[in-house]
Design an enzyme around this catalytic site. Structure first.
Site, PDB file in Angstrom:
ATOM      1  N   ASP A  67       0.814  -1.210   0.000  1.00  0.00           N
ATOM      2  CA  ASP A  67       0.000   0.000   0.000  1.00  0.00           C
ATOM      3  C   ASP A  67       0.849   1.263   0.000  1.00  0.00           C
ATOM      4  OD1 ASP A  67       0.951  -0.296   2.631  1.00  0.00           O
ATOM      5  OD2 ASP A  67      -0.971  -1.009   3.382  1.00  0.00           O
ATOM      6  N   HIS A 138      -7.442  -4.852  10.156  1.00  0.00           N
ATOM      7  CA  HIS A 138      -7.133  -4.665   8.743  1.00  0.00           C
ATOM      8  C   HIS A 138      -5.802  -5.294   8.364  1.00  0.00           C
ATOM      9  CE1 HIS A 138      -5.107  -0.660   9.932  1.00  0.00           C
ATOM     10  NE2 HIS A 138      -4.155  -1.353   9.340  1.00  0.00           N
TER      11      HIS A 138
END
Length: 249
Positions: A67, A138
């Site tokens: 990410d 997450h």
């Protein structure tokens, strides 16, 4: 699922680094999926030490990162591009042309997500994907929601994630509100998943991921469906996990 219980963060980092180093030694041209944040810093420090001793060679390794914050330039000290260079890339003999991250400065969310997903697929299958686990469960920046996102996408970060990351910024107002993240499907294509978790504040999320039902409300629970997962976590992070789960092999 294999679960290794370590005494503390330092031991967790050494055990996880040993697994990654074995992957590189056995397959020098490995493609590694890499993570950022506080959890893997110790892992990268240990890998750098072994490289400096002459035990590791990164020259044929390819990396793809999970990410990147949307809107942060590479020069920003909180960008994940900067993080990877500071903690690993600039300290080992990896070819930087073989290191890939989402482009946080591409503000066209759909275009960037499509580009990065296609890029990762074009490189082949990730041999080993390193993951952390957020306080809300997450993985990558795949936040709790109604569905498991299949492909790379732009995420609007939850308040709990922004709050957890504010310690890295001058103020909470400086924390980006969006990020690009590999999707759950992208992550699950990896041959092996290596998850590092440390600290009591992660204990509930880790318990829910290992022991709970598989639900997009706990993104980490999807790990139960992968056939090659290794979790390395310290005593504090595993404090809520029943003993019988720790004996899984």
């Amino acid at each position: 699922m294999r679960i290794y219980k370590t005494k503390d963060y330092d031991e967790m980092s050494r055990v996880a680094a040993n697994i990654i180093s074995a992957q590189i030694i056995l397959k020098p041209e490995s493609m590694l999926g890499l993570a950022t944040g506080s959890s893997p810093i110790g892992v990268y420090e240990q890998l750098v030490k072994w490289y400096e001793k002459g035990d590791l060679d990164f020259s044929n390794v390819t990396t793809v990162n999970l990410d990147e914050y949307k809107g942060l330039p590479k020069e920003n000290e909180q960008s994940y591009y900067y993080f990877m260079h500071e903690h690993l890339f600039d300290k080992v003999n990896i070819n930087v042309e073989n290191t890939y991250l989402p482009d946080g400065m591409n503000l066209d969310s759909e275009a960037e997500a499509t580009r990065y997903e296609a890029l990762v697929k074009s490189l082949g299958i990730v041999d080993l994907q390193l993951l952390g686990l957020g306080r809300n469960g997450h993985i990558g920046f795949n936040e709790p929601g109604d569905i498991f996102e299949k492909a790379t996408h732009c995420v609007t970060l939850k308040e709990s994630t922004i709050d957890a990351n504010k310690r890295f910024f001058d103020s909470i107002d400086d924390v980006p509100k969006q990020a690009y993240s590999m999707g759950i499907g992208t992550i699950l294509r990896s041959k092996k998943l290596l998850v590092v978790v440390s600290g009591e504040e992660k204990a509930q999320a880790l318990k829910d991921s290992i022991c709970g039902e598989v639900t997009p409300q706990v993104p980490g629970s999807i790990l139960q469906f992968h056939n090659d997962v290794t979790i390395v976590a310290d005593e504090a992070a595993l404090s809520l996990v029943p003993e019988e789960y720790l004996s899984q092999k």
